[in-house]
Design an enzyme around this catalytic site. Structure first.
Site, short mmCIF file in Angstrom:
data_model
loop_
_atom_site.label_atom_id
_atom_site.label_comp_id
_atom_site.label_asym_id
_atom_site.label_seq_id
_atom_site.Cartn_x
_atom_site.Cartn_y
_atom_site.Cartn_z
N ALA A 135 130.40 -40.98 -19.50
CA ALA A 135 130.43 -41.57 -18.14
C ALA A 135 128.88 -42.02 -17.90
CB ALA A 135 130.61 -40.36 -17.13
N LYS A 136 128.73 -42.69 -16.95
CA LYS A 136 127.63 -43.40 -16.46
C LYS A 136 127.33 -43.53 -15.03
CE LYS A 136 123.64 -43.81 -18.73
NZ LYS A 136 123.28 -43.21 -19.92
N GLY A 137 126.41 -43.37 -14.33
CA GLY A 137 126.21 -43.87 -12.60
C GLY A 137 125.07 -44.73 -12.57
#
Ligand code: GLU
Length: 420
Positions: free
Chosen positions: A110-112
């Site tokens: 994931a990444k934000g």
């Protein structure tokens, strides 16, 4: 418009191009192959933000992308930078899937990100952005769903605000919602230093293969944030000569080696490496300095086709995510530079995050020494496996690492089968 265009950004295109080359090579099942090019979930949020000295409210855009939900919760950092966009965050989420799989963590990637420059923000402004962004992510994050961690422009304090905001909404303390927290909230000191020290452990393993010694090496480090500074300290502690480093304020050079603990003291006072009295200020491109080990530890895309030919390092160890473009990768390979890719080289960060998360969810504490030993063990074993894949298939280390990561994720998806 194709599905892929939705996530269009240079970094996304590069990640997919690389993925296509590797999945051709391993002849990956065509359904899985297309599926893994797109994230399972990509949330875009917008929220209001008011700077301290203004009455006007601006609208800020943020993202959280979860690539694969097949192997466990998703995991990945949150970055604050003005050029953050959906394509870049998606590309970085995909890289997190391979990275976790390469070191054997039970996570999908994931990444934000929030599209805001954090440098001019006051502490209060950064806190407001963080708390509101966290509130917008509530539907998709969770201790066993998706666990954020630090990345560019975010730090331990940012993680503490995320933990506090989330815990307030849930109604009980939730230390396992983020990693990279301050020690007072259940964070581990190992996490703070893990990415930089991991980079050095992996470089050391690579030097071993070349019958070279870390302590006899010269090191150049681009970027002196969380990754660069601990890579520098570890290199110094091993007796190597760190001959040049830089940050946003400038670059310094000393052919006899920079005293890194003294440099830390200088930075604490002056905020930049510039004007350190144990080295000369340096105006040229530090990436092009002759050295044994070059560690790009700043932002993406810094080694590209127009400077790759000028690189004189023997080994490049990617501390940052995606510092080398695909075309530069090929030039470096032709020039005989050994490159250790980000998805292996900087995996120490997420590995230490995993340890922190396990400690938080089990309310169990390991000694820091034990954590450090486990970290080095995980990284050096992963390096060894990637090295063997690279020799067996006669491919470079990035391709070998991708083969390992992609095969593992694909196997998990195939084994789970289709729903409905
Ligand atoms: N930002 C880190 C990376 O790119 C991972 C953050 C985390 O620990 O989750 O590997």
């Amino acid at each position: 418009m194709s599905n892929l265009d939705l996530f269009g950004s240079n970094m996304y295109k590069e990640v997919i191009k690389q993925y296509d080359e590797v999945t051709d090579f391993i002849n990956l099942d065509s359904n899985i192959r297309e599926r893994l090019k797109l994230p399972q979930r990509a949330l875009t949020v917008t929220f209001p933000f008011r700077r301290d000295e203004y009455d006007e409210v601006e609208t800020v855009i943020g993202y959280r992308v979860q690539h694969v939900l097949s192997m466990g919760p998703t995991k990945g950092g949150i970055r604050y930078a003005s050029n953050v966009n959906l394509g870049e965050v998606t590309a970085l989420a995909i890289l997190m899937s391979w990275k976790s799989a390469i070191v054997g963590l039970p996570y999908g990637g994931a990444k934000g990100g929030v599209a805001i420059d954090p440098t001019p923000l006051s502490k209060q402004e950064k806190q407001r952005v963080t708390r509101r962004y966290t509130a917008e992510l509530l539907p998709v994050i969770g201790v066993d769903k998706d666990i954020p961690g630090p990345d560019l422009g975010t730090d331990e304090q940012t993680m503490a605000w995320i933990m506090d905001t989330y815990s307030n909404f849930v109604g009980s303390p939730q230390p396992g919602i983020v990693t990279g927290k301050p020690a007072s909230l259940g964070g581990s000191i190992t996490r703070r230093e893990a990415t930089g020290r991991g980079v050095v452990a992996i470089a050391n393993a690579a030097l071993d293969k070349l019958n070279l010694k870390y302590e006899n090496s010269t090191v150049v480090i681009q970027g002196f944030g969380n990754v660069g500074r601990y890579a520098a300290l570890d290199s110094y502690e091993r007796g190597a000569k760190v001959i040049a480093v830089n940050d946003l304020g400038g670059a310094i050079y000393n052919k006899n080696g920079i005293n890194i603990p003294e440099l830390f003291k200088h930075i604490a006072k002056n905020k930049s490496v510039k004007d350190f009295n144990g080295a000369d200020n340096f105006d040229d491109e530090i990436l092009e300095i002759e050295c044994d080990i070059l560690i790009p530890a700043a932002v993406g895309g810094v080694i590209k086709s127009n400077n790759a030919d000028n690189i004189k390092a023997k080994i490049i160890v990617e501390g940052a995510n995606s510092p080398t473009t695909l075309s530069a990768d090929k030039i470096l390979r032709d020039n005989g530079v050994l490159l250790i890719p980000d998805i292996l080289a900087n995996a120490g960060g997420v590995t230490a995050s995993y340890f922190e998360w396990v400690q938080n969810t089990q309310n169990y504490l390991w000694k820091e020494k034990e954590l450090h030993e486990r970290l080095i063990d995980v990284l050096t074993s992963a390096f060894e496996e990637v090295w063997i894949i690279s020799e067996k298939n006669k491919v470079d280390l990035r391709t070998a690492a991708l083969i390992k990561g992609i095969k593992k994720v694909a196997a998990a998806k195939l084994t789970r089968g289709l729903f409905p």
